[in-house]
Design an enzyme around this catalytic site. Structure first.
Site, short mmCIF file in Angstrom:
data_model
loop_
_atom_site.label_atom_id
_atom_site.label_comp_id
_atom_site.label_asym_id
_atom_site.label_seq_id
_atom_site.Cartn_x
_atom_site.Cartn_y
_atom_site.Cartn_z
CG LEU A 1 -2.00 -1.04 1.34
CD1 LEU A 1 -2.78 -0.86 2.64
CD2 LEU A 1 -2.94 -1.01 0.15
CG ASP A 2 0.27 4.42 -2.81
OD1 ASP A 2 1.06 3.63 -3.34
OD2 ASP A 2 -0.63 5.02 -3.43
NE ARG A 3 5.63 8.69 4.69
CZ ARG A 3 6.47 8.18 5.59
NH1 ARG A 3 7.03 7.03 5.36
NH2 ARG A 3 6.75 8.83 6.69
NE ARG B 1 -2.37 8.66 -4.43
CZ ARG B 1 -1.14 8.95 -4.02
NH1 ARG B 1 -0.30 7.97 -3.70
NH2 ARG B 1 -0.75 10.20 -3.93
#
Length: 302
Positions: A141-143, A243
């Site tokens: 997962l993204d930060r 996104r």
């Protein structure tokens, strides 16, 4: 469900009736998709037994009820430096572990000296439990994206789970709060994603990019705030996929400054709410629900 048990460093699987006639070679190569290097290592180190006896003929046809025994739980280096971080565990057994990742945390280190990641926290947890094994993330997962993240506890589980993810057998469901009042009740975005030549970290829809498929469903709209809450499921796992796709539709994520969102939150409003995993060995369906209210003021809109 397939019957299994653990004894010390060894894992035992009782061959089910529908595996009658399978060979160990077929199970490892075709059923579990284990890498050739891993199979070679297990063969050379004699890490496989049948009914307590060392395996001699890898192509011998097995019978239902035979006990396939594999040495899976040997000690090895974690691969990252163990470091304590408070992280919720959603599911754990001998083969895998699922965490509810908070915001502002990378899934794994980007440099050798980084210790504030989920992988470091996972290694610390295993160390505290007396388990010294290399832990590996199955997906990322993204930060600033929160929610369920799956790790494998040993190489064979990692290989099987990687294959399941590629074959779309592992289902991932996300919640996203986006700008604008989305009119479509549901739909599918099929747009390839590639790197943005003008920005080091940003991705964009590009004809020359990798195939990417996102399914979405509208949950609720908030006219006063001009926001929509949607549910997303992925058929692919490209970097920043949700996104990029939602921004391409004209509905960037709230708080996602990189892709056109407004700074109404301190990070993008994206949460991996549910992870559905067929167990790599028992085939039991594991469903993990990540509580989003722990991390997100934006979930109060739900």
């Amino acid at each position: 469900m397939i019957h299994t048990r653990r004894f010390g460093e060894w894992f035992e699987l009782t061959l089910p009736h529908d595996w009658e006639g399978f060979s160990v070679d077929y199970i490892l190569r075709d059923l579990w998709k284990a890498p050739k290097k891993q199979i070679h290592f297990m063969r050379m180190e004699k890490h496989i037994k049948i009914n307590g006896n060392p395996l001699i003929d890898w192509n011998h046809s097995l019978k239902a009820g035979d006990r396939l025994q594999l040495k899976l739980f040997r000690e090895e280096d974690f691969g990252v430096q163990p470091a304590y971080r408070e992280v919720e565990v959603l599911y754990e057994d001998d083969h895998m572990i699922v965490f509810n990742k908070p915001a502002n945390m990378d899934t794994h280190p980007n440099t050798p000296d980084q210790t504030n990641t989920l992988a470091n926290a996972a290694a610390f947890l295993l160390q505290a439990q007396g388990e010294h094994r290399k832990i590996k993330h199955v997906h990322r997962l993204d930060r600033d994206t929160t929610g369920a993240v799956l790790f494998a506890k040993h190489p064979l589980a990692g290989a099987i789970l990687d294959s399941m993810l590629e074959e779309r057998l592992i289902k991932r469901t996300y919640l996203a709060l986006v700008h604008g009042r989305m009119k479509a009740k549901k739909g599918t975005i099929r747009e390839p994603i590639g790197r943005d030549r003008h920005h080091a970290t940003r991705r964009r829809v590009s004809p020359k990019g990798q195939p990417a498929i996102t399914h979405f469903e509208l949950i609720e709209t908030y006219p006063k705030q001009n926001l929509s809450l949607i549910k997303c499921q992925l058929d692919t796992g490209r970097t920043h996929q949700i996104r990029v796709h939602l921004s391409h539709l004209g509905h960037p994520l709230a708080g996602d400054l990189l892709y056109g969102g407004k700074p109404i939150f301190d990070h993008q409003a994206l949460h991996a709410e549910k992870l559905e995993i067929p167990h790599p060995f028992t085939k039991e369906k594991i469903t993990c629900i990540a509580n989003s209210a722990r991390h997100h003021p934006w979930t109060l809109y739900r």
